[in-house]
Design a protein around this motif. Structure first.
Motif, PDB file in Angstrom:
ATOM      1  N   ARG A   1       1.117  -1.482   0.548  1.00 52.82           N
ATOM      2  CA  ARG A   1       0.114  -0.110   0.031  1.00 52.82           C
ATOM      3  C   ARG A   1       0.465   1.253  -0.434  1.00 52.82           C
ATOM      4  O   ARG A   1       0.270   2.307  -0.721  1.00 52.82           O
ATOM      5  CB  ARG A   1      -1.079   0.258   1.163  1.00 52.82           C
ATOM      6  CG  ARG A   1      -1.823  -0.357   1.608  1.00 52.82           C
ATOM      7  CD  ARG A   1      -2.809  -0.852   2.683  1.00 52.82           C
ATOM      8  NE  ARG A   1      -3.361   0.482   2.650  1.00 52.82           N
ATOM      9  CZ  ARG A   1      -5.091   0.487   2.038  1.00 52.82           C
ATOM     10  NH1 ARG A   1      -5.235  -0.582   1.375  1.00 52.82           N
ATOM     11  NH2 ARG A   1      -5.440   1.475   2.436  1.00 52.82           N
TER      12      ARG A   1
ATOM     13  N   LEU B   1       0.893   4.015  -2.880  1.00 48.06           N
ATOM     14  CA  LEU B   1       0.184   5.370  -2.900  1.00 48.06           C
ATOM     15  C   LEU B   1       0.806   6.447  -3.245  1.00 48.06           C
ATOM     16  O   LEU B   1       0.856   7.547  -2.844  1.00 48.06           O
ATOM     17  CB  LEU B   1      -0.676   5.599  -1.259  1.00 48.06           C
ATOM     18  CG  LEU B   1      -1.632   4.157  -1.118  1.00 48.06           C
ATOM     19  CD1 LEU B   1      -1.779   4.138  -0.126  1.00 48.06           C
ATOM     20  CD2 LEU B   1      -2.795   4.187  -2.526  1.00 48.06           C
TER      21      LEU B   1
ATOM     22  N   HIS C   1       0.184   6.590  -6.577  1.00 49.16           N
ATOM     23  CA  HIS C   1      -1.714   6.590  -7.121  1.00 49.16           C
ATOM     24  C   HIS C   1      -2.536   8.168  -5.425  1.00 49.16           C
ATOM     25  O   HIS C   1      -2.985   7.191  -5.112  1.00 49.16           O
ATOM     26  CB  HIS C   1      -1.908   5.116  -6.754  1.00 49.16           C
ATOM     27  CG  HIS C   1      -2.547   4.752  -7.706  1.00 49.16           C
ATOM     28  ND1 HIS C   1      -2.381   4.506  -9.431  1.00 49.16           N
ATOM     29  CD2 HIS C   1      -1.250   3.372  -8.157  1.00 49.16           C
ATOM     30  CE1 HIS C   1      -2.563   4.041  -9.860  1.00 49.16           C
ATOM     31  NE2 HIS C   1      -0.794   2.740  -9.568  1.00 49.16           N
TER      32      HIS C   1
ATOM     33  N   PHE D   1      -6.374   7.696  -7.620  1.00 47.17           N
ATOM     34  CA  PHE D   1      -7.010   6.620  -5.868  1.00 47.17           C
ATOM     35  C   PHE D   1      -8.026   7.153  -5.984  1.00 47.17           C
ATOM     36  O   PHE D   1      -8.056   8.119  -4.995  1.00 47.17           O
ATOM     37  CB  PHE D   1      -5.475   6.424  -5.073  1.00 47.17           C
ATOM     38  CG  PHE D   1      -6.266   5.698  -3.811  1.00 47.17           C
ATOM     39  CD1 PHE D   1      -6.193   4.665  -4.263  1.00 47.17           C
ATOM     40  CD2 PHE D   1      -6.599   5.964  -2.649  1.00 47.17           C
ATOM     41  CE1 PHE D   1      -6.218   3.360  -2.804  1.00 47.17           C
ATOM     42  CE2 PHE D   1      -6.363   5.471  -1.888  1.00 47.17           C
ATOM     43  CZ  PHE D   1      -6.405   3.766  -1.767  1.00 47.17           C
ATOM     44  N   LYS D   2      -9.340   6.740  -5.954  1.00 47.73           N
ATOM     45  CA  LYS D   2     -10.294   7.164  -5.483  1.00 47.73           C
ATOM     46  C   LYS D   2     -11.226   6.378  -3.968  1.00 47.73           C
ATOM     47  O   LYS D   2     -10.915   5.183  -4.152  1.00 47.73           O
ATOM     48  CB  LYS D   2     -11.929   6.543  -6.816  1.00 47.73           C
ATOM     49  CG  LYS D   2     -11.079   7.528  -7.971  1.00 47.73           C
ATOM     50  CD  LYS D   2     -11.807   7.667  -9.025  1.00 47.73           C
ATOM     51  CE  LYS D   2     -11.922   7.951 -10.458  1.00 47.73           C
ATOM     52  NZ  LYS D   2     -12.427   8.077 -11.778  1.00 47.73           N
ATOM     53  N   ASP D   3     -11.773   6.806  -3.111  1.00 48.80           N
ATOM     54  CA  ASP D   3     -12.767   5.907  -2.011  1.00 48.80           C
ATOM     55  C   ASP D   3     -13.882   6.129  -2.207  1.00 48.80           C
ATOM     56  O   ASP D   3     -13.910   5.530  -1.838  1.00 48.80           O
ATOM     57  CB  ASP D   3     -12.357   7.379  -0.922  1.00 48.80           C
ATOM     58  CG  ASP D   3     -13.247   8.648  -0.809  1.00 48.80           C
ATOM     59  OD1 ASP D   3     -13.303   9.011  -2.535  1.00 48.80           O
ATOM     60  OD2 ASP D   3     -13.369   9.117  -0.145  1.00 48.80           O
TER      61      ASP D   3
ATOM     62  N   HIS E   1      -9.842   1.021  -0.364  1.00 50.94           N
ATOM     63  CA  HIS E   1     -10.043   2.916  -0.261  1.00 50.94           C
ATOM     64  C   HIS E   1      -9.394   3.289   0.388  1.00 50.94           C
ATOM     65  O   HIS E   1      -9.948   4.563   0.579  1.00 50.94           O
ATOM     66  CB  HIS E   1     -10.419   3.094  -1.623  1.00 50.94           C
ATOM     67  CG  HIS E   1      -9.837   2.228  -3.371  1.00 50.94           C
ATOM     68  ND1 HIS E   1      -9.943   2.696  -4.459  1.00 50.94           N
ATOM     69  CD2 HIS E   1      -9.678   1.591  -2.636  1.00 50.94           C
ATOM     70  CE1 HIS E   1      -9.184   2.069  -5.124  1.00 50.94           C
ATOM     71  NE2 HIS E   1      -8.945   1.118  -4.413  1.00 50.94           N
TER      72      HIS E   1
ATOM     73  N   CYS F   1      -3.323  -4.134  -1.676  1.00 53.67           N
ATOM     74  CA  CYS F   1      -3.559  -4.064  -3.136  1.00 53.67           C
ATOM     75  C   CYS F   1      -3.530  -5.034  -3.654  1.00 53.67           C
ATOM     76  O   CYS F   1      -4.300  -5.095  -4.922  1.00 53.67           O
ATOM     77  CB  CYS F   1      -2.445  -2.826  -3.903  1.00 53.67           C
ATOM     78  SG  CYS F   1      -2.203  -1.696  -3.181  1.00 53.67           S
TER      79      CYS F   1
ATOM     80  N   HIS G   1     -13.270  -2.714  -8.629  1.00 51.21           N
ATOM     81  CA  HIS G   1     -13.894  -2.577  -7.195  1.00 51.21           C
ATOM     82  C   HIS G   1     -14.905  -2.795  -6.017  1.00 51.21           C
ATOM     83  O   HIS G   1     -15.887  -3.292  -7.190  1.00 51.21           O
ATOM     84  CB  HIS G   1     -14.580  -0.684  -7.381  1.00 51.21           C
ATOM     85  CG  HIS G   1     -13.017  -0.364  -8.041  1.00 51.21           C
ATOM     86  ND1 HIS G   1     -13.175   1.012  -8.435  1.00 51.21           N
ATOM     87  CD2 HIS G   1     -11.592   0.301  -7.613  1.00 51.21           C
ATOM     88  CE1 HIS G   1     -11.558   1.406  -8.885  1.00 51.21           C
ATOM     89  NE2 HIS G   1     -11.058   0.490  -7.750  1.00 51.21           N
TER      90      HIS G   1
END
Length: 580
Positions: free
Chosen positions: A512, A516, A519, A532-534, A545, A553, A576
């Motif tokens: 991660r 990140l 991302h 990187f969308k929550d 996320h 990941c 997702h």
């Protein structure tokens, strides 16, 4: 060969589609028909592009030509006039260009925002009559050079009229097209059409003369007047940059030529320099070169030889001319190994130790980076410096590091498997982590989130998988798996933002932390933001996320294997799971 540039594009299907998955863009050439013959030089193509998931104005078209005298396909997109007309479900396009007499092989590529592409190829012939050929020759225009002067109050630049269609095609951001290391005072010799032989490409160049300065060729369709320095970091020294000339290129593009002169009279000998571009002015790039040592400053490329061997290379040959140099590393009577190691500079047994007898900065040779001790390659049986480098090859401007085979970085990589054949000499077996499959197997490349087409305003040729050097340090790093600490091609000043792994074995936290670093919705890789969308498109939170999550990941992006190797090299896109 075509496969060198387009990989699986042209070998997968005789039709225009590359992948059969839903959401892959499609391209159709409506005219001319294949094998057409034209009696004038201007040839116009018309066609249609569409995509199930992307609006037509988000699709990118590129045009390449394959010539008989080169294995490399040439990007000719900006050499002609490309017009795109979007409709609701599709877009039509036309491409008009002057072609020389003879047979031409061109390929049109359409790419969506996720990097999925399809192609359509055409072969045609131009047969000019004598009258038509004379008209063509007189109508061609050469590059227009404009002198510029920079005063304290203003920058006087003659800017061509911007072609809005071309501007939309190549993007709105200025980008670095070329960076060269040149002798001081030689900037007046530069021309985008023909680069002088005594110019050295900056990326990965070795034994660079100490009196060098940097030439930057910045391309833009809009007026370019930077408010900040173009180079943000250059070794541990500073310098001054100056705009020296501009060139008006076809399609309303302007080439701005800058010179960066180090503040010191000469660069430091035997030193690796890192050059970062300012992310506020240009799409970020990182380039590295190493200077020559004081002892061998005179052993350089001859300016008129181009990409040929260094005829005066004192240590690494050519041995037909300087045979006594063999004794630096080998000894006929006192050797300690079957290959007669143990010459003047090679007194320690072992190939790596033999190389490091000089490449530790002694004996006037360039010093290998301090990460040599952490190079995992040194801990693998039967792997040594000579596994990658040929010590008997004096090197060329195209291969300055005397590598056995191809190893390309961001400046030259297209993202196809052949670009990284040096790495895949070993990394193609299960025991060495079969990384080659992620660059060669269409099952992986078609769904890989790291299979992208660089934006045209990034100045990169990438149209495939990430170059290995984007993540790994070849000669070792302080991290597990020889991963870089400074990711994303932006110089990171805050040490807390560097990537550092403390564990011996790769775990979810390492993964991660690593992913990140790029991302983060802001770092641009090859002109594209690493997202990187929550939440998903309908506002639902995505499992794994959230800030508090510790999930690997690979559990979602590692494909069926759920392995970190797959999630890093061919991360599965769009997997997702929402939080109930």
């Amino acid at each position: 060969m075509w496969s060198v540039i387009f990989g699986s594009f042209l070998s997968y299907s005789p039709e225009t589609r590359v992948f059969s998955a839903t959401g892959v863009p499609e391209i159709t050439i409506m005219s001319p028909s294949g094998e057409s013959v034209f009696t004038n030089s201007k040839v116009e193509f018309t066609g249609k592009i569409s995509d199930d998931l992307s609006p037509p104005d988000k699709l990118l078209i590129k045009v390449f030509e394959h010539t008989t005298d080169s294995d490399q396909a040439i990007d000719i997109t900006n050499g002609g006039q490309l017009t795109l007309t979007p409709n609701d479900q599709f877009a039509t396009f036309s491409y008009l260009k002057d072609f020389s007499e003879g047979v031409h092989n061109v390929t049109f590529i359409v790419t969506d925002g996720d990097g999925l592409s399809s192609t359509s190829a055409q072969t045609f012939t131009v047969e000019l009559s004598e009258t038509a050929e004379q008209t063509t020759n007189t109508s061609k225009t050469s590059l227009t050079q404009t002198s510029v002067e920079k005063t304290e109050s203003q920058l006087m630049v003659v800017t061509p009229e911007v072609n809005s269609l071309t501007a939309g095609e190549i993007g709105q951001r200025p980008y670095m097209s070329n960076m060269f290391l040149i002798p001081r005072g030689a900037e007046g010799e530069y021309n985008p059409d023909k680069v002088p032989n005594n110019y050295l490409p900056a990326d990965d160049m070795t034994r660079v003369p100490l009196d060098s300065q940097i030439l930057l060729d910045i391309r833009s369709v809009l007026p370019f007047n930077p408010t900040q320095p173009l180079i943000t970091f250059f070794g541990d020294s500073t310098g001054k940059e100056k705009l020296v000339k501009t060139f008006a290129l076809p399609g309303g593009i302007t080439s701005y030529i800058y010179i960066f002169t180090p503040e010191k009279e000469n660069l430091d000998p035997s030193k690796a320099y890192y050059v970062y571009l300012n992310p506020n002015e240009l799409i970020p790039r990182l380039l590295k070169f190493t200077t020559v040592s004081n002892n061998y400053e005179n052993y350089q490329f001859d300016a008129d030889k181009g990409n040929v061997d260094r005829e005066k290379d004192y240590i690494h040959g050519p041995y037909s001319v300087v045979t006594n140099t063999c004794s630096f590393c080998h000894s006929t009577h006192n050797a300690t190994s079957q290959i007669l190691e143990g010459g003047k500079y090679g007194t320690v047994s072992g190939t790596n130790n033999l190389c490091m007898a000089c490449h530790d900065g002694t004996n006037g040779t360039p010093e290998l980076e301090s990460n040599y001790a952490t190079n995992k390659h040194n801990q693998v049986p039967d792997v040594s410096c000579t596994s990658c480098h040929d010590p008997h090859n004096p090197g060329t401007k195209e291969n300055p590091n005397s590598l056995h085979t191809t190893y390309k970085k961001a400046s030259t990589a297209t993202g196809q498997v052949n670009d990284f054949s040096l790495c895949f000499t070993c990394h193609n077996k299960d025991e060495n982590a079969n990384i080659q499959q992620y660059y060669q197997n269409e099952t992986f490349t078609s769904q890989s989130g790291h299979n992208i087409t660089a934006t045209s305003d990034s100045g990169s040729k990438l149209n495939g998988q990430f170059p290995c050097a984007e993540c790994h340090e070849t000669h070792g790093s302080s991290n597990i798996k020889m991963l870089r600490t400074n990711l994303g091609n932006v110089k990171i000043e805050d040490p807390k933002l560097l990537f550092e792994s403390k564990s011996v074995n790769w775990d979810a936290l390492d993964e991660r932390n690593f992913c990140l670093k790029c991302h983060n919705n802001s770092t641009a890789i090859f002109g594209k933001a690493s997202t990187f969308k929550d939440k998903n498109a309908v506002g639902e939170q995505i499992s794994g996320h959230q800030t508090e999550d510790k999930q690997s990941c690979a559990s979602c992006h590692g494909g069926t294997s759920q392995s970190f190797i797959e999630s890093a090299h061919a991360p599965k896109r769009g997997i997702h799971v929402t939080i109930p």
